[in-house]
Motif scaffolding. Structure first.
Motif: not given
Length: 359
Positions: A172, A178, A187-188, A191, A195, A197-198, A215-216, A218-219
């Protein structure tokens, strides 16, 4: 060849005819297809943002193009290869941390001025000469996608910072700051590096929402208030568990409290990568909590730019599709419309946008 020649601070570069570059030992010449226009290009040209360079020179940092001429010592590059032109020129005669010049922009100190003199002319031109080691093949691409491949230049910076602290799949990470161009790229990249989680920090709710949408799942956003304790708590809540890495890319105008809020969210044994500009704009120096860092075994790593091998590794992520280059909106201008391109770059500065010269 045509090139945009910058001759005096405060005077815009003029598109003129200059001699073609000649490849010597250790060099390559590339036919430029697409070149980036930095969001702050107008600040550099006006002198508002001081840089270390000698005039005249052709601006432009990085390019996508095709190899035109290789020097006599080239062993792998071939004429016609599609390549990314890395603008980070490193001294070849250094056994430690090398002097660095950003081609078409600045030297990072007086010791790097010989590099700036040798490779001063950047990519706002039909052809570009640079060291062999700064030309990285990217495989066959559609010429219409050349501008999109230029987004590698933005992503390379946070990739250097995240790699410097060994971000690994399943961890994470907090991206502090960001909502800017480099922060959103971070962030991209995080991922793409796997990662789990972001946590994306910032104040611009619209951009945070856009990062979450891309972020699918995960963000997770952490909206900053300026209250250090409250912001640290918000980051930890958004993380939903231990935070392994904090990556700071806040701009010079941000406060020290914003950095410390993120730093203090990291778990014991965690790592922190600093690539931002806090303190560089005349603000106060960042005072680190020494006892807390020591007792919690925290690693802090300052990182400027990225190592040479980062370019090839990031190209591989992009070619695999894990790193999505299509999240960016690319605005393209011909070289003769340079003034409009510079204005557009400033007006659209921020995440998911790139201004490009098509040469």
């Amino acid at each position: 060849m045509k090139a945009a020649l910058f001759e005096r601070i405060g005077k815009s570069p003029a598109v003129v005819v200059v001699p073609d570059p000649v490849a010597g030992d250790g060099d390559v010449v590339v036919d430029v297809v697409a070149a980036p226009v930095l969001a702050y290009a107008h600040e550099v040209l006006s002198g508002e943002r001081p840089m270390l360079f000698e005039l005249p020179f052709v601006p432009g940092t990085g390019a996508i193009g095709r190899v035109s001429v290789v020097g006599p010592d080239a062993t792998e590059l071939k004429v016609g290869d599609w390549v990314y032109c890395d603008p980070t020129i490193r001294a070849r005669d250094s056994q430690g941390l090398p002097a660095i010049a950003l081609q078409g922009l600045t030297a990072n100190g007086p010791t790097a001025l010989p590099l700036q003199r040798q490779y001063r002319n950047g990519s706002w031109a039909e052809r570009l000469r640079l060291p062999l080691e700064n030309v990285v093949p990217i495989g066959d691409i559609d010429a219409d996608d050349a501008g999109r491949w230029l987004t590698l230049g933005t992503m390379l910076v946070p990739y250097g910072g995240l790699s410097s602290v060994g971000l690994t799949a399943g961890e994470t990470v907090v991206v502090n700051g960001s909502t800017g161009a480099f922060g959103s790229a971070a962030v991209a990249v995080a991922l793409a590096m796997g990662a789990a989680g972001v946590v994306a920090t910032g104040r611009n709710e619209a951009v945070l929402d856009a990062l979450v949408a891309k972020g699918s799942g995960r963000v997770r956003p952490a909206r900053m208030t300026g209250d250090q304790d409250a912001d640290t708590a918000a980051i930890r809540t958004a993380a939903r568990g231990p935070i392994d890495v904090v990556f700071d890319i806040l701009p010079p105008q941000a406060s020290e409290a914003q950095v410390l809020a993120a730093i203090r969210s990291v778990r014991p044994g965690g790592r922190i990568s600093l690539m931002g500009g806090v303190g560089m704009g005349g603000g106060g120096e960042l005072v680190f909590p020494y006892p807390w860092l020591m007792r919690n075994n925290i690693t802090i790593k300052g990182q400027w730019m990225y190592p040479r091998d980062a370019v090839g590794r990031l190209v591989a992520l992009a070619r695999s599709g894990v790193l999505d280059l299509h999240r960016y909106e690319v605005s393209e201008f011909p070289l003769d419309a340079l003034a409009e391109a510079i204005d557009n770059a400033a007006a659209t500065a921020g995440p998911f946008a790139r201004t490009v010269l098509r040469i």
